[in-house]
Design a protein around this motif. Structure first.
Motif, PDB file in Angstrom:
ATOM      1  N   LYS A   1       0.847  -1.195   0.000  1.00 24.31           N
ATOM      2  CA  LYS A   1       0.000   0.000   0.000  1.00 24.31           C
ATOM      3  C   LYS A   1       0.887   1.251   0.000  1.00 24.31           C
ATOM      4  CE  LYS A   1      -4.153  -1.725   2.434  1.00 24.31           C
ATOM      5  NZ  LYS A   1      -4.753  -2.208   1.239  1.00 24.31           N
ATOM      6  N   VAL A   2       1.186   1.721  -1.206  1.00 25.81           N
ATOM      7  CA  VAL A   2       2.018   2.921  -1.355  1.00 25.81           C
ATOM      8  C   VAL A   2       1.488   3.747  -2.530  1.00 25.81           C
ATOM      9  CG1 VAL A   2       4.342   3.811  -1.762  1.00 25.81           C
ATOM     10  CG2 VAL A   2       4.066   1.616  -0.600  1.00 25.81           C
ATOM     11  N   HIS A   3       1.329   5.038  -2.312  1.00 22.52           N
ATOM     12  CA  HIS A   3       1.050   5.950  -3.426  1.00 22.52           C
ATOM     13  C   HIS A   3       2.262   6.840  -3.638  1.00 22.52           C
ATOM     14  CE1 HIS A   3      -3.119   4.909  -3.846  1.00 22.52           C
ATOM     15  NE2 HIS A   3      -3.414   5.238  -2.612  1.00 22.52           N
ATOM     16  N   THR A   4       2.536   7.162  -4.898  1.00 24.37           N
ATOM     17  CA  THR A   4       3.612   8.120  -5.168  1.00 24.37           C
ATOM     18  C   THR A   4       3.063   9.234  -6.051  1.00 24.37           C
ATOM     19  OG1 THR A   4       4.391   7.171  -7.251  1.00 24.37           O
ATOM     20  CG2 THR A   4       5.264   6.205  -5.235  1.00 24.37           C
ATOM     21  N   LEU A   5       3.666  10.396  -5.941  1.00 22.59           N
ATOM     22  CA  LEU A   5       3.272  11.504  -6.811  1.00 22.59           C
ATOM     23  C   LEU A   5       4.487  12.399  -7.032  1.00 22.59           C
ATOM     24  CD1 LEU A   5       0.655  12.575  -8.194  1.00 22.59           C
ATOM     25  CD2 LEU A   5       0.451  14.169  -6.284  1.00 22.59           C
ATOM     26  N   ASN A   6       4.731  12.709  -8.299  1.00 23.67           N
ATOM     27  CA  ASN A   6       5.844  13.594  -8.643  1.00 23.67           C
ATOM     28  C   ASN A   6       5.357  15.040  -8.527  1.00 23.67           C
ATOM     29  OD1 ASN A   6       7.933  15.020  -9.757  1.00 23.67           O
ATOM     30  ND2 ASN A   6       7.973  13.906 -11.688  1.00 23.67           N
ATOM     31  N   VAL A   7       5.842  15.757  -7.511  1.00 22.12           N
ATOM     32  CA  VAL A   7       5.381  17.139  -7.290  1.00 22.12           C
ATOM     33  C   VAL A   7       6.489  18.158  -7.576  1.00 22.12           C
ATOM     34  CG1 VAL A   7       3.641  16.451  -5.614  1.00 22.12           C
ATOM     35  CG2 VAL A   7       5.933  17.011  -4.809  1.00 22.12           C
ATOM     36  N   THR A   8       7.470  17.716  -8.341  1.00 17.53           N
ATOM     37  CA  THR A   8       8.631  18.582  -8.620  1.00 17.53           C
ATOM     38  C   THR A   8       8.225  20.002  -8.977  1.00 17.53           C
ATOM     39  OG1 THR A   8       9.862  16.680  -9.420  1.00 17.53           O
ATOM     40  CG2 THR A   8      10.663  18.857 -10.099  1.00 17.53           C
ATOM     41  N   GLU A   9       7.283  20.113  -9.917  1.00 15.35           N
ATOM     42  CA  GLU A   9       7.018  21.434 -10.478  1.00 15.35           C
ATOM     43  C   GLU A   9       6.030  22.257  -9.664  1.00 15.35           C
ATOM     44  OE1 GLU A   9       6.677  21.628 -14.595  1.00 15.35           O
ATOM     45  OE2 GLU A   9       8.088  20.005 -14.938  1.00 15.35           O
ATOM     46  N   ALA A  10       5.501  21.670  -8.597  1.00 14.52           N
ATOM     47  CA  ALA A  10       4.592  22.441  -7.748  1.00 14.52           C
ATOM     48  C   ALA A  10       5.357  23.468  -6.927  1.00 14.52           C
ATOM     49  CB  ALA A  10       3.804  21.502  -6.839  1.00 14.52           C
ATOM     50  N   TRP A  11       6.650  23.259  -6.803  1.00 18.46           N
ATOM     51  CA  TRP A  11       7.439  24.077  -5.901  1.00 18.46           C
ATOM     52  C   TRP A  11       8.589  24.773  -6.608  1.00 18.46           C
ATOM     53  CZ3 TRP A  11       5.383  24.422  -1.115  1.00 18.46           C
ATOM     54  CH2 TRP A  11       4.471  23.413  -0.755  1.00 18.46           C
ATOM     55  N   ALA A  12       8.811  26.016  -6.221  1.00 18.88           N
ATOM     56  CA  ALA A  12      10.061  26.672  -6.559  1.00 18.88           C
ATOM     57  C   ALA A  12      10.961  26.450  -5.354  1.00 18.88           C
ATOM     58  CB  ALA A  12       9.848  28.162  -6.785  1.00 18.88           C
ATOM     59  N   GLN A  13      12.197  26.090  -5.583  1.00 15.73           N
ATOM     60  CA  GLN A  13      13.081  25.827  -4.446  1.00 15.73           C
ATOM     61  C   GLN A  13      14.345  26.661  -4.575  1.00 15.73           C
ATOM     62  OE1 GLN A  13      12.524  22.169  -2.774  1.00 15.73           O
ATOM     63  NE2 GLN A  13      14.582  21.824  -1.999  1.00 15.73           N
ATOM     64  N   ILE A  14      14.682  27.320  -3.489  1.00 17.46           N
ATOM     65  CA  ILE A  14      15.843  28.211  -3.515  1.00 17.46           C
ATOM     66  C   ILE A  14      16.793  27.821  -2.391  1.00 17.46           C
ATOM     67  CG2 ILE A  14      16.622  30.607  -3.240  1.00 17.46           C
ATOM     68  CD1 ILE A  14      13.746  31.342  -4.387  1.00 17.46           C
ATOM     69  N   ALA A  15      18.046  27.615  -2.758  1.00 22.41           N
ATOM     70  CA  ALA A  15      19.053  27.346  -1.735  1.00 22.41           C
ATOM     71  C   ALA A  15      19.618  28.691  -1.281  1.00 22.41           C
ATOM     72  CB  ALA A  15      20.152  26.463  -2.315  1.00 22.41           C
ATOM     73  N   VAL A  16      19.481  28.956   0.018  1.00 20.60           N
ATOM     74  CA  VAL A  16      20.023  30.191   0.613  1.00 20.60           C
ATOM     75  C   VAL A  16      21.259  29.756   1.407  1.00 20.60           C
ATOM     76  CG1 VAL A  16      19.498  32.218   1.999  1.00 20.60           C
ATOM     77  CG2 VAL A  16      17.666  31.031   0.786  1.00 20.60           C
ATOM     78  N   VAL A  17      22.427  30.200   0.991  1.00 18.21           N
ATOM     79  CA  VAL A  17      23.669  29.574   1.414  1.00 18.21           C
ATOM     80  C   VAL A  17      24.691  30.623   1.878  1.00 18.21           C
ATOM     81  CG1 VAL A  17      25.565  28.071   0.660  1.00 18.21           C
ATOM     82  CG2 VAL A  17      23.276  27.759  -0.312  1.00 18.21           C
ATOM     83  N   GLY A  18      25.374  30.339   2.991  1.00 20.17           N
ATOM     84  CA  GLY A  18      26.462  31.211   3.426  1.00 20.17           C
ATOM     85  C   GLY A  18      26.281  31.667   4.859  1.00 20.17           C
ATOM     86  N   PRO A  19      27.332  32.269   5.401  1.00 18.26           N
ATOM     87  CA  PRO A  19      27.321  32.658   6.815  1.00 18.26           C
ATOM     88  C   PRO A  19      26.179  33.604   7.176  1.00 18.26           C
ATOM     89  CG  PRO A  19      29.519  32.918   5.867  1.00 18.26           C
ATOM     90  CD  PRO A  19      28.627  32.554   4.746  1.00 18.26           C
ATOM     91  N   ASN A  20      25.708  34.410   6.245  1.00 19.83           N
ATOM     92  CA  ASN A  20      24.667  35.388   6.576  1.00 19.83           C
ATOM     93  C   ASN A  20      23.245  34.906   6.324  1.00 19.83           C
ATOM     94  OD1 ASN A  20      25.705  37.775   7.764  1.00 19.83           O
ATOM     95  ND2 ASN A  20      26.851  38.116   5.851  1.00 19.83           N
ATOM     96  N   THR A  21      23.125  33.610   6.035  1.00 20.96           N
ATOM     97  CA  THR A  21      21.828  33.054   5.690  1.00 20.96           C
ATOM     98  C   THR A  21      20.767  33.327   6.760  1.00 20.96           C
ATOM     99  OG1 THR A  21      22.903  31.314   4.475  1.00 20.96           O
ATOM    100  CG2 THR A  21      20.669  30.899   5.161  1.00 20.96           C
TER     101      THR A  21
END
Lengths: 106, 1008, 190
Positions: B760-780
């Motif tokens: 009993k497993v459902h899967t769904l590809n939701v890649t495009e539902a989200w914008a994803q931003i990596a905020v990186v560095g000491p001042n994050t």
């Protein structure tokens, strides 16, 4: 350019909507299996000239997998059926034998 | 001399002149003319040079089978080579140029080949250019390349547009002659969805020229009436200039419609490729007349008899003032009558048949000809055609003899007929078999062995001349019975009266494969079989003599039938010549394989809309437009386009990358990571399923936490990697590589649907539902807190590998504290519709921290500085996780996971497998990508031994030196050893084996 | 928060009008549609499962049959959360997956005479009126990308595709809709 009936959504699907998945009814061998059994599972394929069982995914469609019994020589399709089966169902065997009386599975 | 007659020409409109140019010279024709008819009307009989010997050639046919008259049509973006003059209609301003000659059509230097033709026999190239081998590249190949190819390849980009069209019909009918029209009428009346296509610009095929009666009407009138009726049927679509080019599996067919090739106005689509799925296909493709093999049968002025009368009847053009007819059958007499009626001379009809062979009930044509005062010689043939660039006369001989000249006759054209061959190409494309008709000397479809469709039944039926029925009465009967059979098989009622055609008795043709029968070598060397590829009777005989018994081998050895006309005129004559040379029956030799397309179709039509911006789908993130506005340098990642770097003010890419890395490490970087795959896996069996998918234990992951995982295929090879977040007991969010989401999702569904379907497993590809931003560095953290966060972002509340959902700066955010750079880093997903606004907000608030957008190259460098692997760099489909020192991510506790058994195979546990290490050049330079570590000596194949290779290599701005990762034999046990790496220049670079974590090995920067 | 659709309502007026429909709410339900408990659960909130490949209008939008284990609920973009919650409540405790995927897609509306011909240039689907009409949703491909479409009425289609390829789909639709490109067949298609 085959057309196959997708048993999941009922459409006669153009081959360009489908993705092939190789031989059907493979039995998986996992950890603990012998080298021979695992090799057979991973690499050995029947590559039949004649009646063959195949996996297809209705990729540009309902997204579901199904299986097809098909003649690789004439391209005649005997049946398409559920992917949730480990052996061809009796009605599929019957459909094949109705067209190929001399045929037996393996 | 060919010329326009004062009267006649049913297809042309003399009130509408059309000016065009031929090799720059202005000429005039009429609307409805083909280029061939217009050139003949202008007295131009020399139309091209042959391929191998550069012999002067004129037009031979009047339709798609034309081998000689090929032209480059149009200019610049509308130029296309190798167009047949017989099917190219002229239009105002058309520009045509002849091919395969230098410096001019009239004087061609290459014609020297003809003088030395005895030195250029079949297989010449194979034999001559075999040895010495070193000559191949610099001597032989350039010579062959220069002499290969007929037309010039266009230089300009194709300016035209093309389209596809998917059509689904009950019945596709190929061919709009009387058989096709009759079948369409019956199918249309029965209510079937019908597509009727005809390659020519007019209906009726040959019948309006050849005459006869149908349903008490003149055939030409019946055709007009039939077309009118079909046009009024809503369920029938009829198309001219539309060739059925190929038949494929399960009723699939391609039809090639030429929409603007005949127009001065080139707007709109030039070609439309109909992609037809038909329940049944009727091929009513007619028949093609065969040339005769006599010496000099390629001299301009020698033509098919049917073509000669087509030019008179269709275009009001005479091909000569004195036309000799040479034939093996009755049909060519029609040409004699047409010439005679046009007021031109037929000096003689040479009929290879003898009076003794004539059955008593036939022979009306001979009588009629003699009655008209035309001289007819029975049992005679042509020994030799006289003339170079044009026919000046012929020598008459006995067909039964060796070519002894009985008489010479002056003439300026020869009309020949060797009988007719049904056009069986479409029938044969998908496996329809043929039978040989000894009496008519032709192959025709074996209706008991048609191409098979998915239901196991035949899906192609032939009708009319294509089925070997050459006479009007038989054609109509055959078309009726074909339509009836097909309609009944489709379960439709056959209604409507079948047309009746008038009777006609003809004298069967005589198979004549060489003229005269006992021709000697000198004559045989001038008898052409394949006019376009310059294959002669003597070539095929030589092939047979040299042991090429299979027709397929002979074809390739001599190039018979391999030109752009695919042997439409030459195949049967060639087969029969081979059969005679081998002392076999024609059917024993068999035919070569007929392959689509019937005549060449444009590359543009095959591509359809897939060109320019639409060549392939480009995937764009919600932030894509911003990247473009910054003039980012983009690179493909799968179908995605991602910024590689953002060069500013004339910066080089390397400078931009360096700036981006340093800004991120020093303060704050922003990465559009929306392409990262996101798949939800949910269900009571999801933990168990995740344990099968990943090499490491995922079921033990606690809700609210993330874990890095490795995914292998059943071969044991690493397939994808990424961070998994457990949303709740039953739900996981799987992050995949960029571009890996579809493949990984497919992999999951494959196992769930086809192996563990009771889980009993459902899967769904939701890649495009989200914008994803990596905020990186000491001042994050400073930045995010400045934006205003409802989520507690402190190290205690949201530790490394934790995540939390909530409002961030007013956005609906999912914040994952994960890092691919070794910096303090949050990957933040917001709904795609808010992605651009969120990106802008981060930049605005981050200005005081020098927030810097960085691209994929900076991303790669920062991960390499940290020794993180990249799928596709460190892996190539043959690498297992153990090779990469990732044993820590492979669970020892699990009984099974995908790939586990394979990783226990002997080769996978071989201690000599190359393993991942870091590499530092001794001089600080950057190792070349793909460079190999050189070992000592050579292997058993004489190749230099290698002991490792570079998988990733960069200049590290942080460390200001070259760093690399590579797979090296026994690598991890050889720390500190210096290896030699090769370069394309031959120089070697020395690099030391080091720990692959080059920067901040303790992870102090990310755990703050 | 300002939310925007993939192409911010791009529009092309040719022989056929092509326009991005703007923000569209979409919720996916994955469940065993043959399970009585699922049927009953949906019935309790007044919803019936459409037949195979059917799309049915509801008070708030529409429900489409996507696969034997998948339904798509269409609604206003700002109501997708409500639909999600409503379904969650109705199917509480069952093995289902309910996700707001509104932003994963783009939706187009193409309208005008000859609209069937436009799609027939791009999809391997029999679009003859006898074979395809309002009430059916067809998942297929448009040229090189997966897509789905259904007819609003005789002269209008709705088309959905993934958001990332919205520009591509708009481009191929408008190319196929250019006036000079349309040469009408008798019934729009064959």
């Amino acid at each position: 350019m085959l057309i196959l009936k997708c048993p999941n959504c009922g459409l006669m699907a153009d081959e360009t909507e489908l993705a092939p998945g190789g031989e059907a009814h493979l039995k998986r061998f996992g950890p603990g299996s012998s080298d021979e059994a695992f090799e057979g599972y991973l690499f050995a394929r029947e590559n039949t000239k004649g009646v063959s069982f195949e996996r297809w995914r209705h990729a540009n469609g309902c997204g579901k997998w199904f299986l097809a019994a098909r003649c690789t020589v004439t391209l005649e399709v005997f049946a398409t059926y559920s992917a949730q089966t480990s052996e061809p169902p009796a009605e599929v065997i019957e459909a094949i034998q109705a067209r190929r009386p001399d045929w037996n599975r393996r | 001399m060919s010329t326009r007659l004062t009267n006649g020409g049913r297809l042309i409109d003399r009130r509408q002149p059309r000016e065009f140019t031929f090799n720059g010279k202005r000429m005039t024709g009429f609307a409805g003319d083909t280029l061939a008819s217009a050139l003949l009307a202008n007295g131009q009989t020399l139309m091209g040079r042959s391929f191998k010997y550069h012999r002067p050639r004129g037009v031979m046919a009047s339709g798609a089978e034309e081998p000689n008259a090929l032209f480059g049509i149009g200019t610049e973006g509308h130029f296309e080579p190798n167009q047949r003059a017989t099917t190219q209609e002229i239009f105002e301003g058309m520009q045509a140029e002849s091919q395969n000659h230098w410096p001019s059509l009239d004087f061609d230097v290459g014609a020297i080949n003809s003088k030395v033709s005895r030195l250029l026999p079949a297989g010449f190239y194979y034999k001559t250019f075999m040895a010495p081998r070193p000559f191949w590249k610099h001597v032989f190949e350039p010579i062959i390349r220069r002499s290969a190819g007929l037309g010039k390849a266009p230089k300009a980009r194709d300016a035209d547009q093309y389209e596809h069209f998917y059509a689904f019909v009950d019945i596709l009918i190929a061919g709009g002659g009387i058989a096709g029209l009759q079948a369409a009428l019956m199918a249309g009346e029965a209510g079937a969805r019908v597509l009727l296509v005809e390659q020519l610009p007019y209906w009726g095929g040959r019948t309006p020229v050849d005459g006869g009666e149908i349903d008490g009407m003149l055939a030409a009138d019946w055709v007009k009436d039939a077309v009118q009726r079909l046009e009024n049927m809503p369920n029938v679509e009829i198309r001219l200039r539309c060739m059925a080019s190929g038949i494929y599996d399960h009723g699939y067919a391609l039809a090639y419609e030429r929409l603007t090739d005949h127009c001065a106005d080139k707007s709109g689509s030039r070609h439309k490729l109909w992609r037809v799925r038909a329940k049944h296909i009727i091929t009513a493709t007619g028949a093609i007349e065969r040339p005769l093999s006599f010496a000099g049968n390629d001299v301009p002025g020698v033509m098919l008899a049917s073509a000669v009368r087509d030019y008179i009847a269709d275009y009001g053009v005479s091909v000569g003032d004195r036309v000799v007819i040479v034939t093996t059958n009755d049909d060519a007499y029609r040409t004699a009558f047409a010439i005679h009626e046009a007021g031109l001379a037929v000096p003689v009809i040479l009929d290879a048949r003898t009076d003794q062979e004539r059955p008593p009930e036939v022979g009306g044509f001979v009588t009629k000809a003699r009655h008209m005062g035309i001289r007819v010689e029975m049992g005679k043939g042509i020994a030799r055609v006289k003339g170079g660039k044009h026919v000046t006369g012929i020598e008459i001989c006995d067909q039964a003899g060796e070519g002894h000249v009985l008489e010479e006759i002056a003439c300026d054209a020869v009309a020949m007929s060797g009988g007719w061959s049904p056009v069986v190409h479409l029938w044969s494309h998908c496996g329809g078999k043929l039978l040989w008709d000894e009496e008519e000397a032709m192959f025709y479809p074996d209706e008991t062995r048609p191409p098979i469709s998915h239901d196991g039944k035949g899906f192609v039926t032939t009708a009319g001349s294509a089925n070997g029925k050459l006479l009007i009465r038989a054609v109509m009967k055959d078309a009726q019975s074909a339509a009836k059979t097909v309609l009944e098989a489709l379960g439709m009622d056959v209604a409507g009266g079948a047309a009746e055609a008038g009777p006609f008795n003809e004298w069967m043709p005589k198979p004549v494969w060489m003229m005269p029968q006992g021709a000697g070598k000198d004559l045989r060397q001038k008898m052409w079989l394949d006019f376009q590829n310059d294959v002669k009777v003597s070539d095929v005989q030589l092939a047979a003599q040299e042991g090429y018994e299979s027709v397929e081998h002979t074809k390739r050895y001599t190039t018979l039938g391999m030109a752009t006309d695919q042997g439409k005129l030459s195949n049967i004559n060639g087969l029969a010549t081979l059969a005679n040379a081998l002392n076999e029956e024609v059917p024993a030799v068999g035919t070569t394989t007929f392959r689509p397309p019937y005549t060449p179709i444009s590359m543009g039509s095959i591509a359809g809309e897939a060109r320019g911006d639409m060549f392939q789908p480009i995937r764009r993130t919600p932030i894509h437009e911003w990247h473009e506005s910054q003039e980012a340098y983009m690179e493909p990642v799968g179908h995605w386009r991602r910024p590689y770097c953002y060069p500013k003010d004339g910066e080089s890419h390397a400078d931009a990358v360096k700036r981006e890395v340093l800004a991120t490490r020093e303060s704050l970087g922003l990465l559009d990571a929306s392409t990262l795959g996101k798949i939800i896996v949910k269900g009571p069996d999801a933990p168990r399923f995740m344990d099968m998918l990943y090499t490491n234990m995922m079921s033990s992951l606690k809700p609210g936490r993330c874990r890095y995982g490795l995914m292998c295929n059943e071969n044991g090879f690493l397939m994808d990697d990424g961070v998994v977040a457990r949303l709740d007991d039953e739900t996981f969010l799987v992050h995949t590589t960029s571009g890996g989401a579809e493949h990984t999702h497919g992999h999951m569904e494959d196992w769930l649907q086809c192996e563990w379907w009771d889980w009993k497993v459902h899967t769904l590809n939701v890649t495009e539902a989200w914008a994803q931003i990596a905020v990186v560095g000491p001042n994050t953290r400073n930045l995010l807190e400045k934006l205003g966060s409802e989520i507690d972002l402190s190290a205690e509340a949201l530790p490394f590998m934790g995540f939390a959902f909530g409002k961030l700066g007013g956005f609906d955010a999912r914040v994952f504290r994960i890092s691919f750079s070794g910096e303090l880093s949050f990957e933040i997903a917001v709904p795609a519709s808010q992605g651009r606004a969120f990106w802008d907000a981060l930049h605005e608030a981050g200005a005081e921290f020098n927030a810097t957008a960085y691209g994929t190259e900076a991303l790669h460098i920062m991960r390499a500085e940290k020794g993180f692997i990249m799928i596709g760099d460190e892996t190539d489909g043959t690498v297992i996780p153990q090779d990469l020192g990732l044993d820590w991510a492979i669970s020892k506790k699990k009984d099974d996971y995908l790939g586990k058994r394979a990783q226990a195979r002997s080769h996978m546990v071989d201690p000599n497998r190359w393993k991942l290490v870091g590499l530092e050049t001794v001089d600080g330079s950057v190792l070349p990508d793909g460079s190999y570590a050189i070992g000592d000596g050579v292997n058993e194949n004489g190749q230099r031994v290698t002991e490792g290779r570079v998988t990733s290599t960069y200049h590290s701005p942080t460390l200001n030196r070259g760093i690399a990762m590579g797979l090296v034999k026994h690598g991890p046990n050889r720390m500190g050893e210096v290896l030699r790496f090769n370069t394309t220049s031959g120089a070697e670079i020395q690099a030391e084996i080091v720990n692959p974590v080059f920067f901040d090995p303790e992870g102090e920067k990310q755990n703050v | 928060m300002s939310s925007v659709s993939a192409l911010q309502d791009a529009r092309f007026d040719g022989a056929v009008t092509v326009e991005e429909a703007g923000l569209q709410g979409m919720v996916t339900l994955k469940a065993d549609l043959s399970a009585q408990s699922v049927v009953d659960g949906l019935k309790r909130i007044g919803l019936n499962i459409p037949g195979q490949r059917q799309i049915v209008e509801t008070d708030t939008g529409a429900i489409a049959w996507m696969a034997p284990d998948e339904l798509l609920f269409l609604c206003d973009h700002d109501k997708a959360g409500d639909v999600e919650a409503q379904l969650d409540a109705a199917l509480q405790g069952q093995h289902v997956l309910i996700v707001n995927i509104s932003d994963a897609r783009a939706m187009f509306r193409i309208e005008g005479k000859g609209v069937r011909e436009v799609l027939a240039k791009l999809a391997p689907v029999d679009l003859h009126p006898d074979s395809f009409g309002p009430g059916e949703i067809r998942r297929t491909r448009l040229a090189q990308v997966p897509a789905a479409f259904w007819m609003q009425d005789d002269d209008a289609f709705n088309v959905i595709c993934f958001r990332s390829v919205a520009r591509y789909v708009f481009d191929i639709l408008f190319k196929a809709s250019e006036t000079s490109y349309l040469r009408q067949a008798k019934q729009g298609v064959l």
